[in-house]
Design a protein around this motif. Sequence first.
Motif, short mmCIF file in Angstrom:
data_model
loop_
_atom_site.label_atom_id
_atom_site.label_comp_id
_atom_site.label_asym_id
_atom_site.label_seq_id
_atom_site.Cartn_x
_atom_site.Cartn_y
_atom_site.Cartn_z
N PRO A 1 0.82 -1.13 0.13
CA PRO A 1 0.12 0.15 0.03
C PRO A 1 0.91 1.24 0.03
O PRO A 1 2.14 1.38 0.70
CB PRO A 1 -0.74 -0.13 1.26
N SER A 2 0.36 2.32 -0.63
CA SER A 2 1.02 3.74 -0.83
C SER A 2 0.54 4.53 0.53
O SER A 2 -0.69 4.15 1.00
CB SER A 2 0.96 4.18 -2.13
N ARG A 3 1.14 5.70 0.62
CA ARG A 3 0.49 6.45 1.53
C ARG A 3 -1.07 6.94 1.20
O ARG A 3 -1.65 6.88 2.19
CB ARG A 3 1.43 7.77 1.75
N ALA A 4 -1.12 7.10 -0.04
CA ALA A 4 -2.38 7.35 -0.54
C ALA A 4 -3.28 6.42 -0.20
O ALA A 4 -4.55 6.91 0.00
CB ALA A 4 -2.39 7.88 -1.88
N ASP A 5 -2.93 5.20 -0.45
CA ASP A 5 -4.20 4.16 -0.14
C ASP A 5 -4.46 4.04 1.40
O ASP A 5 -5.71 3.82 1.34
CB ASP A 5 -3.27 2.83 -0.51
N ILE A 6 -3.70 4.37 2.00
CA ILE A 6 -3.75 4.15 3.55
C ILE A 6 -4.87 5.40 3.77
O ILE A 6 -5.77 5.30 4.85
CB ILE A 6 -2.59 4.27 4.12
N GLU A 7 -4.43 6.58 3.44
CA GLU A 7 -5.14 7.74 3.85
C GLU A 7 -6.64 7.69 3.13
O GLU A 7 -7.62 8.07 3.92
CB GLU A 7 -4.59 8.95 3.06
N HIS B 1 -1.18 -10.40 -2.70
CA HIS B 1 -1.89 -9.11 -2.41
C HIS B 1 -1.81 -8.64 -1.01
O HIS B 1 -1.03 -9.27 -0.12
CB HIS B 1 -3.40 -10.01 -2.14
N SER B 2 -2.27 -7.42 -0.50
CA SER B 2 -2.18 -6.85 0.74
C SER B 2 -3.48 -6.74 1.43
O SER B 2 -4.38 -6.30 0.59
CB SER B 2 -1.26 -5.61 0.63
N SER B 3 -3.59 -7.06 2.64
CA SER B 3 -4.79 -6.40 3.39
C SER B 3 -4.43 -5.40 4.36
O SER B 3 -3.70 -5.66 5.33
CB SER B 3 -5.54 -7.64 4.25
N LEU B 4 -5.09 -4.23 4.14
CA LEU B 4 -4.78 -3.08 4.99
C LEU B 4 -5.37 -3.62 6.34
O LEU B 4 -4.78 -3.12 7.43
CB LEU B 4 -5.16 -1.99 4.66
N ARG B 5 -6.12 -4.08 6.54
CA ARG B 5 -6.81 -4.61 7.90
C ARG B 5 -5.57 -5.49 8.80
O ARG B 5 -5.55 -5.26 10.04
CB ARG B 5 -8.05 -5.38 7.71
N ALA B 6 -5.12 -6.51 7.94
CA ALA B 6 -4.34 -7.53 8.58
C ALA B 6 -2.88 -6.68 8.79
O ALA B 6 -2.17 -7.23 9.97
CB ALA B 6 -4.06 -8.71 7.54
#
Length: 227
Positions: A185-191, A218-223
């Motif tokens: 994830p990028s900073r923009a993805d997180i924001e 894949h990446s999971s921001l929750r995980a």
Amino acid sequence: MSVPAEDTAGHRARLRERLLGNGGDALLDHELVEYLLALAIPRKDTKPLAKALLREFGGLAGLLTADSDAIRRVSGMGDTSVAAIKIVHAAAIRLLRAEVAERPVLSNWQALLDYLRAEMAHHPIERVRVLHLNTRNMLIRDEVMGEGSIDEAPVHVREVIRRAIDLNSAAIILVHNHPSGDPSPSRADIEITRAIAEAGKRLNIAVHDHIIIGTQGHSSLRAMGLM
């Protein structure tokens, strides 16, 4: 040098026997593509073309998910043979989507990931989709919300939340792909994830996760603890 017609017919018959007798695992990737192309181009030896396609697109997954125009640019491919490739991909996507729709998404997570990888991992431009769930976490709608350049798809908080309200969604899952292949994830993805989650919270619309799909996984921001 061209292959005699009787040799080609005999070879295809042997492929067919192996397929029907032992299933798809009995054939190599190039043999699967070769036999598929033979149905579309019956009077041609399709083995060289099958191997050329797999080289061009880096394997079976890359070929099936490739853009139709890109496949058509490979010498020897016409509309009928391109359609044969794309109909297999369409059927596979429908099968995977049906498996996701049959059970609550949160208890069927691997099926969801399989579907998303097949649908999005090899897409050449960034695409954002939103999965809308009901109170039982059953999928009620799967929509593409934005499509952008090779590395950026626009998505707006208001549009995502408004659509969730329209569909009476109890929860949503955000998904997008990284054409680079790296799902980090990028900073923009997180924001944007945090902004949508905060807006949804005010209206009792949960954001279960934001999944990023790439050819490398894949990446999971929750995980990752980023929500």
